[in-house]
Design an enzyme around this catalytic site. Sequence first.
Site, PDB file in Angstrom:
ATOM      1  N   SER A 126       0.830  -1.204   0.000  1.00 29.01           N
ATOM      2  CA  SER A 126       0.000   0.000   0.000  1.00 29.01           C
ATOM      3  C   SER A 126       0.860   1.249   0.000  1.00 29.01           C
ATOM      4  CB  SER A 126      -0.902   0.023   1.223  1.00 29.01           C
ATOM      5  OG  SER A 126      -1.564   1.271   1.286  1.00 29.01           O
ATOM      6  N   ASN A 135      -7.936  -1.222   2.164  1.00 36.00           N
ATOM      7  CA  ASN A 135      -8.511  -0.383   1.107  1.00 36.00           C
ATOM      8  C   ASN A 135      -9.962  -0.037   1.405  1.00 36.00           C
ATOM      9  OD1 ASN A 135      -6.046  -0.969  -0.069  1.00 36.00           O
ATOM     10  ND2 ASN A 135      -6.902  -1.155  -2.118  1.00 36.00           N
ATOM     11  N   GLU A 165     -10.014   2.683   3.761  1.00 32.88           N
ATOM     12  CA  GLU A 165      -9.654   3.906   3.032  1.00 32.88           C
ATOM     13  C   GLU A 165     -10.898   4.510   2.353  1.00 32.88           C
ATOM     14  OE1 GLU A 165      -6.117   3.307   0.557  1.00 32.88           O
ATOM     15  OE2 GLU A 165      -7.096   4.493  -0.991  1.00 32.88           O
TER      16      GLU A 165
END
Length: 477
Positions: free
Chosen positions: A131, A189, A192
């Site tokens: 990441s 993710n 996120e």
Amino acid sequence: TTEARATIGLTGLATMGRNLARNIARNGFTVAVHNRTAAKTTALLDEFGDEGDFVGSESLEDFVASIQRPRAIIIMVKAGDATDAVIDDLLPLLDEGDIVVDGGNAHYEDTRRREKALAEKDVHFVGMGVSGGEVGALEGPSIMVGGSEHAYETLGPVVEKIAAQVDGTPCATHVGPDGAGHFVKMVHNGIEYADMQLIAESYDLLRNVLGLDPAEIARVFEDWNSGDLESFLIEMTADVLAHVDAESGKPFVDVVADEAEQKGTGRWTVQTGLELGVPITGIAEATFARSLSGHVDQREAARSMFAEDPEETPADAIGDRDAFVEQVRLALYASKIVAYAQGFDMIRTGAEQFDWDIDLGSMATIWRGGCIIRARFLDRIREAFADEPDLTTLMTNGFFADALHEGVDAWRHVVATAARTGVPVPAFGSSLSYFDGLRRDRLPASLIQGLRDNFGAHTYRRTDKDGVFHTLWAGDR
Ligand code: ATR
């Protein structure tokens, strides 16, 4: 014959692969590099060959031969069929004990399948979540490694060196067997997505309830970034909001089409959440909010039918303006706690389901640097799991519990104000409902059970005695 002198190999030299290879070389490791189209290999050596010790090969045979055994080979190609194609090409050239690492954004189920298939050939397969985008890949990403302990013994020293470092601790770790690394990357993710949606809703409230302009909101975010909310995304929000479009002279945020795109890891997280039965409502709402923004025809139809503003004007609803800014901050923080509580719940549930022994505190530790969600907040999560390794939900740990107690009135006020003034807050609202759902004494789930028993004889349990019951409803005969 080619001399096997490289510590590690990397094939797939598009943006991410090239930057990761440069990062490895810059850290003093000899790295063998290869790409299907040799021009990319040559370009890397021409442009950056002096940054470290690269061994470039045109053929896959020479590439494999240039790596010390047991070989560790990182594949950085487009996730999906290309990964399988490269694995198939590599396999005949490998020896027992070699390690194949997929550094792409693979689905964890694909990683589990590949790990199983390669284990039968005595080749270690590692699914490695990386990441931090292209800058992270070059300067130090957050790295989530799945696969065998044995593979990590070879890979760990390289991976921990090239990762971001926070307080002398690398943002890289061995997460667990087979798909664990890619699973955790997927949830990262998803978080996120939730984080960004919460920021976007905060902006929308400040803009459309309070009437602040983008430059003023940029200053609010800058201010927030000096407190508990300090994070890469909050800092970047201030930058984006302060940015003026050179061509039109307008705030940049006003010239960008308001249709959010997605590459798919949010969707995977939501799909997996449904399969595992984990209520990751914040991530789901964030993913659906992106989908909604892209439904241009429906938005146009609804806008022309329902354009009129709600009766209540923002001025009636908000009261003191500075107080409202602070209330939005508290609501954002409380909702963020929920999003992370849900994400960590998902990692725990995945670990139970797939028999991965994942240390939740370590996940917070390696997300403190390198990745997009890096934040002061993650240190608090690391501490929470250090205090209480068996913590059932992040929401009840001391620091977070205090923040929720402190923020709950503001949170309710903000969600109510949004409803009264017609500003959509799917992530704020669903996070508050999740919080209320967990903290309630009795849930209307009892009524759901009654309905299920009535129409389908699905039975129910009682509060006052053990056993499974079915009522003879009037319709039963
Ligand atoms: P980006 O989006 O960063 O440009 P990507 O599309 O995810 O990258 O990945 C492209 C990389 O995968 C390239 O290195 C590509 O090789 P080429 O330069 O030869 O196109 C590699 N790639 C894609 N499919 C492949 C396959 N079937 N076998 C080998 N490499 C493949």
